[in-house]
Design a protein around this motif. Sequence first.
Motif, PDB file in Angstrom:
ATOM      1  N   THR A  50      39.533  36.078  41.237  1.00 50.01           N
ATOM      2  CA  THR A  50      40.262  34.881  41.681  1.00 50.01           C
ATOM      3  C   THR A  50      40.543  35.034  43.161  1.00 50.01           C
ATOM      4  O   THR A  50      41.059  36.062  43.603  1.00 50.01           O
ATOM      5  CB  THR A  50      41.586  34.730  40.917  1.00 50.01           C
ATOM      6  N   THR A  51      40.181  34.012  43.926  1.00 47.83           N
ATOM      7  CA  THR A  51      40.349  34.040  45.377  1.00 47.83           C
ATOM      8  C   THR A  51      41.208  32.870  45.819  1.00 47.83           C
ATOM      9  O   THR A  51      41.029  31.745  45.337  1.00 47.83           O
ATOM     10  CB  THR A  51      38.978  33.983  46.087  1.00 47.83           C
ATOM     11  N   LEU A  52      42.117  33.150  46.730  1.00 45.88           N
ATOM     12  CA  LEU A  52      42.947  32.110  47.349  1.00 45.88           C
ATOM     13  C   LEU A  52      42.433  31.847  48.755  1.00 45.88           C
ATOM     14  O   LEU A  52      42.286  32.782  49.546  1.00 45.88           O
ATOM     15  CB  LEU A  52      44.404  32.560  47.405  1.00 45.88           C
ATOM     16  N   VAL A  53      42.161  30.585  49.068  1.00 44.13           N
ATOM     17  CA  VAL A  53      41.787  30.177  50.419  1.00 44.13           C
ATOM     18  C   VAL A  53      42.953  29.409  51.015  1.00 44.13           C
ATOM     19  O   VAL A  53      43.444  28.446  50.414  1.00 44.13           O
ATOM     20  CB  VAL A  53      40.517  29.303  50.426  1.00 44.13           C
ATOM     21  N   ILE A  54      43.413  29.843  52.189  1.00 41.84           N
ATOM     22  CA  ILE A  54      44.500  29.162  52.882  1.00 41.84           C
ATOM     23  C   ILE A  54      43.937  28.506  54.132  1.00 41.84           C
ATOM     24  O   ILE A  54      43.298  29.168  54.958  1.00 41.84           O
ATOM     25  CB  ILE A  54      45.619  30.146  53.274  1.00 41.84           C
ATOM     26  N   GLY A  55      44.163  27.197  54.270  1.00 41.77           N
ATOM     27  CA  GLY A  55      43.674  26.477  55.445  1.00 41.77           C
ATOM     28  C   GLY A  55      42.569  25.508  55.094  1.00 41.77           C
ATOM     29  O   GLY A  55      41.512  25.921  54.614  1.00 41.77           O
ATOM     30  N   ILE A  63      28.504  31.715  45.139  1.00 41.47           N
ATOM     31  CA  ILE A  63      28.173  33.101  44.778  1.00 41.47           C
ATOM     32  C   ILE A  63      28.789  33.499  43.440  1.00 41.47           C
ATOM     33  O   ILE A  63      28.659  34.652  43.015  1.00 41.47           O
ATOM     34  CB  ILE A  63      28.602  34.104  45.868  1.00 41.47           C
ATOM     35  N   GLY A  64      29.455  32.558  42.770  1.00 37.25           N
ATOM     36  CA  GLY A  64      29.910  32.808  41.407  1.00 37.25           C
ATOM     37  C   GLY A  64      31.326  33.285  41.243  1.00 37.25           C
ATOM     38  O   GLY A  64      31.689  33.779  40.160  1.00 37.25           O
ATOM     39  N   VAL A  65      32.164  33.148  42.285  1.00 39.06           N
ATOM     40  CA  VAL A  65      33.571  33.521  42.124  1.00 39.06           C
ATOM     41  C   VAL A  65      34.192  32.627  41.052  1.00 39.06           C
ATOM     42  O   VAL A  65      34.053  31.402  41.072  1.00 39.06           O
ATOM     43  CB  VAL A  65      34.330  33.395  43.462  1.00 39.06           C
ATOM     44  N   THR A  66      34.878  33.249  40.103  1.00 38.34           N
ATOM     45  CA  THR A  66      35.320  32.545  38.903  1.00 38.34           C
ATOM     46  C   THR A  66      36.343  31.453  39.193  1.00 38.34           C
ATOM     47  O   THR A  66      36.223  30.317  38.728  1.00 38.34           O
ATOM     48  CB  THR A  66      35.925  33.551  37.901  1.00 38.34           C
ATOM     49  N   HIS A  75      51.135  31.942  37.840  1.00 38.45           N
ATOM     50  CA  HIS A  75      50.657  31.354  36.584  1.00 38.45           C
ATOM     51  C   HIS A  75      49.138  31.489  36.464  1.00 38.45           C
ATOM     52  O   HIS A  75      48.622  31.848  35.386  1.00 38.45           O
ATOM     53  CB  HIS A  75      51.068  29.888  36.517  1.00 38.45           C
ATOM     54  N   GLU A  76      48.424  31.208  37.548  1.00 38.38           N
ATOM     55  CA  GLU A  76      46.958  31.220  37.514  1.00 38.38           C
ATOM     56  C   GLU A  76      46.389  32.632  37.403  1.00 38.38           C
ATOM     57  O   GLU A  76      45.225  32.799  37.023  1.00 38.38           O
ATOM     58  CB  GLU A  76      46.402  30.537  38.764  1.00 38.38           C
ATOM     59  N   THR A  77      47.190  33.644  37.728  1.00 34.59           N
ATOM     60  CA  THR A  77      46.693  35.029  37.711  1.00 34.59           C
ATOM     61  C   THR A  77      47.428  35.900  36.704  1.00 34.59           C
ATOM     62  O   THR A  77      47.319  37.131  36.749  1.00 34.59           O
ATOM     63  CB  THR A  77      46.813  35.663  39.110  1.00 34.59           C
ATOM     64  N   GLN A  78      48.156  35.269  35.792  1.00 32.21           N
ATOM     65  CA  GLN A  78      48.941  36.006  34.795  1.00 32.21           C
ATOM     66  C   GLN A  78      49.871  37.017  35.456  1.00 32.21           C
ATOM     67  O   GLN A  78      50.105  38.122  34.955  1.00 32.21           O
ATOM     68  CB  GLN A  78      48.038  36.715  33.775  1.00 32.21           C
ATOM     69  N   GLY A  79      50.385  36.645  36.624  1.00 32.74           N
ATOM     70  CA  GLY A  79      51.397  37.444  37.292  1.00 32.74           C
ATOM     71  C   GLY A  79      50.890  38.575  38.160  1.00 32.74           C
ATOM     72  O   GLY A  79      51.691  39.248  38.830  1.00 32.74           O
ATOM     73  N   THR A  80      49.571  38.772  38.228  1.00 32.96           N
ATOM     74  CA  THR A  80      49.055  39.917  38.992  1.00 32.96           C
ATOM     75  C   THR A  80      48.846  39.610  40.468  1.00 32.96           C
ATOM     76  O   THR A  80      48.854  40.512  41.300  1.00 32.96           O
ATOM     77  CB  THR A  80      47.708  40.386  38.416  1.00 32.96           C
ATOM     78  N   GLY A  81      48.644  38.353  40.808  1.00 38.61           N
ATOM     79  CA  GLY A  81      48.255  37.988  42.166  1.00 38.61           C
ATOM     80  C   GLY A  81      46.751  37.877  42.290  1.00 38.61           C
ATOM     81  O   GLY A  81      45.995  38.391  41.456  1.00 38.61           O
ATOM     82  N   VAL A  82      46.289  37.216  43.325  1.00 40.41           N
ATOM     83  CA  VAL A  82      44.850  37.002  43.498  1.00 40.41           C
ATOM     84  C   VAL A  82      44.173  38.283  43.973  1.00 40.41           C
ATOM     85  O   VAL A  82      44.804  39.166  44.548  1.00 40.41           O
ATOM     86  CB  VAL A  82      44.565  35.853  44.495  1.00 40.41           C
ATOM     87  N   VAL A 141      41.643  38.300  46.200  1.00 45.65           N
ATOM     88  CA  VAL A 141      41.278  38.146  47.610  1.00 45.65           C
ATOM     89  C   VAL A 141      41.995  36.930  48.180  1.00 45.65           C
ATOM     90  O   VAL A 141      42.103  35.895  47.511  1.00 45.65           O
ATOM     91  CB  VAL A 141      39.754  37.969  47.778  1.00 45.65           C
ATOM     92  N   VAL A 142      42.468  37.064  49.406  1.00 39.46           N
ATOM     93  CA  VAL A 142      42.967  35.919  50.175  1.00 39.46           C
ATOM     94  C   VAL A 142      42.046  35.725  51.378  1.00 39.46           C
ATOM     95  O   VAL A 142      41.798  36.670  52.136  1.00 39.46           O
ATOM     96  CB  VAL A 142      44.409  36.123  50.678  1.00 39.46           C
TER      97      VAL A 142
END
Length: 347
Positions: free
Chosen positions: A171-176, A191-194, A231-238, A240-241
Amino acid sequence: MKALIVKAPNQLEIIETPKPAIGPRDLLAKVYYCGICATDIAIATGMSSFVENGWVQYPVRIGHEWSGIVEEVGSEVTEFKPGDRVVADDGVPCLKCKTCLSGNYAFCPNGRSVGTVGNYWDGSFAEYMALPAQIVYKLKPDTDLMEAACIEPASIAMHGIVKSKAKAGQTTLVIGTGPIGLAAVGLLKAIGVTKVIMMGRRDSKLEYAKKMGADVLINNTKEDAAKIIAHETQGTGVDVVIESSGNADAFKESLDYVRSSGKIALLGFYEKKLDGFDIDKVVLNAIDLVGVAGMPNVAITVIDLMESGKVSFKPLITSVYPFARVKEAIQKVIENDGNRIKVLVEF
């Protein structure tokens, strides 16, 4: 030929200048499209740390996001011919020093940025570009040159993806929600990032992220970003940012969104020093911070993904102006109605 120069902050002028001559290892290309970049605007207005630090040497022929067709090749150039569609890197190495001869010309100590800072190489707001063939990339004969003008900013996004090691299953977060961030969304999905989460401040720009394939949209002026990401990461965090906003506060907040041992790639110029940055969060959580700038050969991957149909940058092109109206186009970008993404100039 005609070209646009910035004589001084807020002084733009279209000039007549000789068509550039080429050496034996160079090529000359007719420019068809050129994108307007935030760096172009910073130089045009003088409102930039680059200007304040004395890195900009006016007058400047700006522009570095371009596509075109080869018109002439040097006597030693065998991989290109007149009629080839091309794009190019935004830095010109000397190709003579020990660093270049070792093949590591990305870090040439004599390198020149195209149309930006220092002892710059003349930029692409001009009818023709002359460049070493070694930093030019051939496109397929049917590649859309309008879309191809987006390859350079997309290459910055791709380099951030490569350095962050984003991959399928993550799971990747893009800011901007600028062109680089939005291109990153499309490339990550290609490239297939889920799962790709896009964060921005305008609903209208977040809609572009949806077009590029974003799975989750967050307007951080209206929503609790930390809660949604948890919520989207079940509490673990992404995992990659990709931070492309150039906003110092957004960067500091990204430390709260990434998981332990995750990665944060910084793709923007921040224009100011960071205050209140909690470096201990980086240390204690073993977070990798990577800085990202232009890099040779990354464009090859972007071109392959685009030409194979895995990603399209056409949704990012919000307007196209003829070169005769280039000053108007730049002024529109400066005024920024908040909804434009990539503005192109057509030759």
